[in-house]
Design a protein around this motif. Structure first.
Motif, short mmCIF file in Angstrom:
data_model
loop_
_atom_site.label_atom_id
_atom_site.label_comp_id
_atom_site.label_asym_id
_atom_site.label_seq_id
_atom_site.Cartn_x
_atom_site.Cartn_y
_atom_site.Cartn_z
N GLU A 252 36.22 -13.82 52.88
CA GLU A 252 36.76 -13.08 51.76
C GLU A 252 37.11 -11.65 52.13
N PHE A 253 38.07 -11.12 51.41
CA PHE A 253 38.51 -9.75 51.61
C PHE A 253 37.42 -8.76 51.18
N VAL A 254 37.28 -7.68 51.97
CA VAL A 254 36.33 -6.62 51.64
C VAL A 254 37.07 -5.31 51.40
N ALA A 255 37.85 -4.87 52.38
CA ALA A 255 38.55 -3.58 52.26
C ALA A 255 39.70 -3.54 53.23
N ALA A 256 40.68 -2.69 52.93
CA ALA A 256 41.83 -2.53 53.82
C ALA A 256 42.32 -1.10 53.75
N ILE A 257 42.98 -0.68 54.82
CA ILE A 257 43.52 0.66 54.88
C ILE A 257 44.85 0.64 55.62
N ARG A 258 45.79 1.40 55.14
CA ARG A 258 47.06 1.54 55.83
C ARG A 258 46.97 2.70 56.81
N TRP A 259 47.38 2.45 58.04
CA TRP A 259 47.23 3.45 59.09
C TRP A 259 47.96 4.75 58.76
N SER A 260 49.21 4.62 58.35
CA SER A 260 50.03 5.83 58.24
C SER A 260 49.62 6.70 57.07
N ALA A 261 49.49 6.11 55.91
CA ALA A 261 49.22 6.90 54.71
C ALA A 261 47.74 7.03 54.41
N GLY A 262 46.93 6.14 54.96
CA GLY A 262 45.50 6.19 54.69
C GLY A 262 45.10 5.60 53.36
N ASP B 243 36.33 -5.82 44.39
CA ASP B 243 35.54 -5.30 43.28
C ASP B 243 34.05 -5.29 43.59
N SER B 244 33.61 -6.25 44.38
CA SER B 244 32.18 -6.39 44.67
C SER B 244 31.62 -5.26 45.53
N VAL B 245 32.49 -4.53 46.22
CA VAL B 245 32.02 -3.45 47.10
C VAL B 245 32.51 -2.08 46.67
N LYS B 246 33.37 -2.03 45.67
CA LYS B 246 33.94 -0.77 45.23
C LYS B 246 32.84 0.19 44.79
N GLY B 247 32.91 1.41 45.30
CA GLY B 247 31.89 2.41 44.98
C GLY B 247 30.72 2.42 45.93
N ARG B 248 30.59 1.38 46.75
CA ARG B 248 29.50 1.31 47.73
C ARG B 248 30.00 1.38 49.16
N PHE B 249 31.17 0.80 49.42
CA PHE B 249 31.75 0.77 50.76
C PHE B 249 32.93 1.73 50.84
#
Length: 124
Positions: A45-55, A61-67
């Motif tokens: 399952e998906f946890v988190a993602a980030i775009r390199w250029s813009a950040g 939802d299960s990790v929002k605010g903790r990770f």
């Protein structure tokens, strides 16, 4: 391309860990990197993602605010800071990358490259 994930381990509930994912073989200056996890008997399952250029970052939802996901462009490395860990966070965590951002980041097939996984175990 190789993605090397590290930083997993055993921690008590309420504790913290920081995962790292170092990319080698190419840079992902305009692409996407993410973290997924897979618990025993469950789908990845998906946890988190980030775009390199813009950040820009996004979270399950299960990790929002903790990770918190972050990146160091100079080191070609992405981090996942995990706080207030819960036993339900126990899983093998995988980092993933793609050279392009298509507008989607939660699906497994949004990513072309995968790391080997690092075990995170949270005891109650």
């Amino acid at each position: 391309v190789q993605l090397q994930a590290s930083g997993g381990g055993l921690v008590q509930a309420g504790g913290s860990l920081r995962l790292s994912c170092a990319a080698s073989g190419r840079t992902f200056s305009s692409g996407l990197m993410g973290w997924f996890r897979q618990a025993p008997g469950k789908e990845r399952e998906f946890v988190a993602a980030i775009r390199w250029s813009a950040g820009y970052s996004n979270y399950a939802d299960s990790v929002k605010g903790r990770f918190t996901i972050s990146r160091d462009n100079a080191k070609n490395t992405v981090y996942l800071q995990m706080n207030s860990l819960e036993p339900e966070d126990t899983a093998v965590y995988y980092c993933a990358a793609d050279a392009y951002y298509s507008g989607s980041y939660r699906r497994l097939n949004d990513y072309s490259f995968w790391g080997q996984g690092t075990q995170v175990t949270v005891s109650s």
